[in-house]
Structures are given as C-alpha cells and as structure tokens.
Design a protein around this motif. Sequence first.
Motif: not given
Length: 124
Positions: A69-73, A78-83
């Motif tokens: 759960t934590i690793t998925e979050k 990280l994907k949101k930061i890249d965006l």
Amino acid sequence: MKAEIKSLMTPDELNSLLDKVKTKLIPNLDKEIVQWKRNYNYGDDPEEYFEELKNALKEYKIEFEEDETITEKIDSTLKKIDLIVEELKSDLPDDKKGEEELFSQNKYEDDKNNRRSIFDDVDL
C-alpha cells in the motif's frame, strides 16, 4: 534511508521516525506535493527543485518495500511529481527554456562570417 543517517539514530529513534513517516507523511503526500509546488520559485529548474523530495520518497519506498500500500502510494506520488515538473517546465519563460541554446556554437557561427577583423580600421 541512507546508512549514514541511520547510524546517527538509535533503533528506537529510527522506528519512531519511520512510524511518523508511515502515519503522518504517507497519508498526506498529496498535500505535501501541493505545498512543495506552492513553494516553488517560478523560473528555477523544476527538476532540481523536486529532486530532494523525489529522492526522499524513493528512500522511504525502500524502507517500506514490504508494505504494498505504501509503495503504491509513493509510486503514485512520484508520477504526480513528474507531471507537476512537466507542467512547471511548460510554464517557464521562453528565455529560460532555451537558455542552453542561447550560448550554443550554432548561434555564433552565423555571425562568424560577418565579423570584422581588428585591423579593418587601421590606416596604413
């Protein structure tokens, strides 16, 4: 977390820190990246600005690798930061986007043929 940092803490301190990360930071990662975005100075390199946060999240991902759960979050964050980084890059003024092009050799090669010699104005 880096071994150098871990070595500065007792096992109880490390466990307490990781517990706080798990209970306070991870559930609020969306708020955290919004805060980081608000604190960003427009005109700076967004990749450099968010690098520290991304590195910390990657280290926490390693610490919590057994908690899916934590690793998925963290992956999602990280994907949101890249965006956000891409969005901020697109908002940069044109002079910042092409700054490296400004000083490239190609810009000056056109002027090379039009340059005057330092002796052009010397009368003999």
